[in-house]
Design an enzyme around this catalytic site. Structure first.
Site: not given
Ligand code: OZS
Ligand code: MG
Length: 214
Positions: A141, A144, A169-170, A199
């Site tokens: 999650d 992407k 997810d997504n 969501e």
């Molecule tokens: O962009 C979305 N999610 C990106 C989620 C990003 C999250 O994952 C963390 N991360 C990055 N790298 C790592 C790791 F683990 F690699 F270190 C962890 C980022 O700091 C952030 O908290 C998203 C967007 C929508 N939306 O509707 O736009 C809906 C959703 O459910 C989504 O998940």
């Molecule tokens: Mg998500």
């Protein structure tokens, strides 16, 4: 600004949920994000699918990529059997700080290890650092465009074995088209799409469940 939103979300949990009660933490976040400020939690609708896949897999070791504020971390950890562990990876230290407090408020800190840093660096260290043989369950999650490289990295590091379940997810919104191509065309995965909604909205989204065949 996202960090302040996460802090407001934490305040809403501390105000409306009961300490040590994961269900109340989950509903407090869902209420806040549905009625006050949308946030990118997997949410209540896709959350039910996550719950059912988790109950079916009953993992002893689980991995989450993308902790964010810890909503899905709480959803996963509350369903783990005694002695099972969840490792969750978060890149952004400010998000991680809020997530730690939400996980602790739910009383699930003993089942969860939150690791901060980029997945590309952390995944190769998982075996040595946590004594993991392989993950029974992985929830993707995070960014992407990291779903495919990190899945390949998990394979290359021997962190998935026959029967390991990946749940992403997504896959529709925002979308992970390369990931869908990868798992659906690979002979090493048995993949299935669970149609749902983004969501707190009526927009279509869904989860892709992929079983690693070894
Ligand atoms: O962009 C979305 N999610 C990106 C989620 C990003 C999250 O994952 C963390 N991360 C990055 N790298 C790592 C790791 F683990 F690699 F270190 C962890 C980022 O700091 C952030 O908290 C998203 C967007 C929508 N939306 O509707 O736009 C809906 C959703 O459910 C989504 O998940
Ligand atoms: Mg998500």
């Amino acid at each position: 600004f996202a960090l302040l939103k996460n802090t407001r979300m934490l305040k809403a949990v501390q105000k409306n949920a009961t300490k040590g009660d994961p269900e109340s933490v989950i509903s407090a976040i869902d209420y806040y994000c549905r009625h006050k400020e949308w946030a990118m939690n997997v949410g209540d609708e896709k959350g039910l699918i996550l719950d059912s896949v988790l109950t079916e897999v009953n993992p002893s070791t689980a991995l989450e990529l993308g902790t964010y504020c810890g909503y899905s971390t709480v959803r996963i950890a509350r369903l783990l059997s005694p002695g099972s562990k969840l490792i969750t990876v978060e890149f952004n230290p400010a998000f991680a700080a809020v997530a730690r407090q939400i996980i602790a408020y739910a009383g699930l800190q003993d089942k969860v290890t939150l690791v901060e840093g980029p997945s590309g660096d952390l995944i190769p260290k998982m075996k040595a650092r946590f004594g993991i043989k392989s993950f029974d369950f992985v929830f993707l999650d995070h960014w992407k465009d990291r779903y495919v490289p990190d899945t390949k990295l998990l394979e290359d590091c021997g962190l998935v074995s026959e029967g390991s379940v990946l749940l992403a997810d997504n896959v529709i919104c925002p979308g992970a088209p390369e990931y869908l191509k990868y798992v659906r065309n690979s002979p090493r995965y048995e993949s299935r799409y669970y149609k749902s909604n983004l969501e707190y909205t009526k927009v279509e989204d869904g989860l892709e469940k992929s079983v690693f065949l070894g």
